[in-house]
Design a protein around this motif. Structure first.
Motif, PDB file in Angstrom:
ATOM      1  N   TYR A 144      42.629  42.258  43.991  1.00 32.55           N
ATOM      2  CA  TYR A 144      43.919  42.879  43.723  1.00 32.55           C
ATOM      3  C   TYR A 144      44.793  42.761  44.958  1.00 32.55           C
ATOM      4  O   TYR A 144      44.365  43.106  46.060  1.00 32.55           O
ATOM      5  CB  TYR A 144      43.750  44.362  43.389  1.00 32.55           C
ATOM      6  CG  TYR A 144      42.984  44.625  42.117  1.00 32.55           C
ATOM      7  CD1 TYR A 144      43.620  44.548  40.879  1.00 32.55           C
ATOM      8  CD2 TYR A 144      41.633  44.934  42.155  1.00 32.55           C
ATOM      9  CE1 TYR A 144      42.928  44.795  39.713  1.00 32.55           C
ATOM     10  CE2 TYR A 144      40.923  45.174  40.986  1.00 32.55           C
ATOM     11  CZ  TYR A 144      41.573  45.102  39.770  1.00 32.55           C
ATOM     12  OH  TYR A 144      40.885  45.335  38.609  1.00 32.55           O
TER      13      TYR A 144
ATOM     14  N   ASP B 137      51.306  44.509  44.596  1.00 29.08           N
ATOM     15  CA  ASP B 137      51.664  43.374  43.740  1.00 29.08           C
ATOM     16  C   ASP B 137      52.539  42.379  44.510  1.00 29.08           C
ATOM     17  O   ASP B 137      52.178  41.992  45.612  1.00 29.08           O
ATOM     18  CB  ASP B 137      52.318  43.862  42.434  1.00 29.08           C
ATOM     19  CG  ASP B 137      51.371  44.757  41.626  1.00 29.08           C
ATOM     20  OD1 ASP B 137      50.160  44.471  41.619  1.00 29.08           O
ATOM     21  OD2 ASP B 137      51.834  45.736  41.018  1.00 29.08           O
ATOM     22  N   THR B 138      53.681  41.969  43.976  1.00 32.94           N
ATOM     23  CA  THR B 138      54.498  40.935  44.620  1.00 32.94           C
ATOM     24  C   THR B 138      55.204  41.428  45.880  1.00 32.94           C
ATOM     25  O   THR B 138      55.552  40.641  46.742  1.00 32.94           O
ATOM     26  CB  THR B 138      55.558  40.384  43.640  1.00 32.94           C
ATOM     27  OG1 THR B 138      56.372  41.467  43.191  1.00 32.94           O
ATOM     28  CG2 THR B 138      54.897  39.694  42.467  1.00 32.94           C
TER      29      THR B 138
ATOM     30  N   TYR C  37      53.012  52.966  45.335  1.00 30.94           N
ATOM     31  CA  TYR C  37      51.664  52.405  45.302  1.00 30.94           C
ATOM     32  C   TYR C  37      50.809  53.028  44.213  1.00 30.94           C
ATOM     33  O   TYR C  37      49.908  52.386  43.684  1.00 30.94           O
ATOM     34  CB  TYR C  37      51.002  52.497  46.680  1.00 30.94           C
ATOM     35  CG  TYR C  37      51.612  51.501  47.639  1.00 30.94           C
ATOM     36  CD1 TYR C  37      51.328  50.144  47.537  1.00 30.94           C
ATOM     37  CD2 TYR C  37      52.524  51.893  48.607  1.00 30.94           C
ATOM     38  CE1 TYR C  37      51.911  49.215  48.382  1.00 30.94           C
ATOM     39  CE2 TYR C  37      53.112  50.973  49.459  1.00 30.94           C
ATOM     40  CZ  TYR C  37      52.796  49.639  49.334  1.00 30.94           C
ATOM     41  OH  TYR C  37      53.390  48.707  50.165  1.00 30.94           O
TER      42      TYR C  37
ATOM     43  N   CYS D  36      51.727  50.995  41.275  1.00 28.47           N
ATOM     44  CA  CYS D  36      51.118  49.652  41.360  1.00 28.47           C
ATOM     45  C   CYS D  36      49.640  49.682  40.973  1.00 28.47           C
ATOM     46  O   CYS D  36      49.133  48.730  40.380  1.00 28.47           O
ATOM     47  CB  CYS D  36      51.260  49.086  42.769  1.00 28.47           C
ATOM     48  SG  CYS D  36      52.934  48.593  43.192  1.00 28.47           S
TER      49      CYS D  36
ATOM     50  N   LYS E  26      44.923  49.802  36.564  1.00 27.39           N
ATOM     51  CA  LYS E  26      43.907  48.888  37.092  1.00 27.39           C
ATOM     52  C   LYS E  26      42.595  49.650  37.208  1.00 27.39           C
ATOM     53  O   LYS E  26      42.575  50.821  37.563  1.00 27.39           O
ATOM     54  CB  LYS E  26      44.335  48.342  38.455  1.00 27.39           C
ATOM     55  CG  LYS E  26      45.567  47.463  38.384  1.00 27.39           C
ATOM     56  CD  LYS E  26      45.959  46.966  39.771  1.00 27.39           C
ATOM     57  CE  LYS E  26      47.090  45.974  39.711  1.00 27.39           C
ATOM     58  NZ  LYS E  26      48.402  46.561  39.672  1.00 27.39           N
TER      59      LYS E  26
END
Length: 166
Positions: free
Chosen positions: A28, A32-33, A47, A50, A54
């Motif tokens: 992970y 992310d981007t 965060y 994000c 998951k």
């Protein structure tokens, strides 16, 4: 006899595939981007959002990627909540990869200890869950399945040798 050898080879490959059984670990990218940086609009929820949705398991890797001056520290909940400037930060630069222990279960906390980055939301809390017995290479269920597949492989191998001898 040629077809017998090909068939036997295919069976051996199939049996070896059955010996697997552990789930592949996931990597992970934290943030992310956007990566590991002070979040926009100084929000601690960045965060959290994000990480939402998951599922983190033992063996998974968190990859911290950043531009500029940042670091990563794995801290306690108290240090996370108060953004304590701990001295034990991970070295290794950008990117930094943190692999969860195989038996990971529970909460893990990460902060950036540079300036006021943590106070401005550059912190991450995740929950790791224990792998299921079929995913854990050390579990008794996995061992039993592996032992059963190994027994079948030995039996198959002896059958193939017997077939080829005739």
């Amino acid at each position: 006899m040629g077809r017998g050898i090909v068939f036997a080879g295919c069976l051996v490959v199939a049996m070896l595939a059955c010996l697997g059984g552990t789930a592949a670990a996931t990597e992970y990218v934290v943030g992310d981007t956007r990566g590991w940086t002070v979040p926009p609009n100084i929000t601690a929820a960045y965060y959290v959002e994000c990480a939402a949705g998951k599922t983190f398991k033992g063996g998974d890797t968190l990859k911290f990627v950043w531009n500029g001056t940042h670091n990563v520290a794995n801290v306690s909940k108290e240090e996370y909540d108060s953004c304590t400037k701990v001295s034990s930060v991970f070295q290794g630069g950008d990117p930094f990869a943190f692999t969860l222990p195989a038996d990971a279960n529970g909460l893990y906390y990460f902060i950036c200890t540079v300036d006021s980055h943590c106070e401005n939301g550059q912190k991450l809390a995740i929950t790791a869950i224990s792998p299921t017995p079929t995913e854990s290479p050390n579990s008794s269920a996995s061992w039993t399945a592996g032992a059963g597949a190994l027994s079948m492989l030995v039996l198959l191998s002896s059958s193939i040798v017997s077939m080829l001898m005739n």
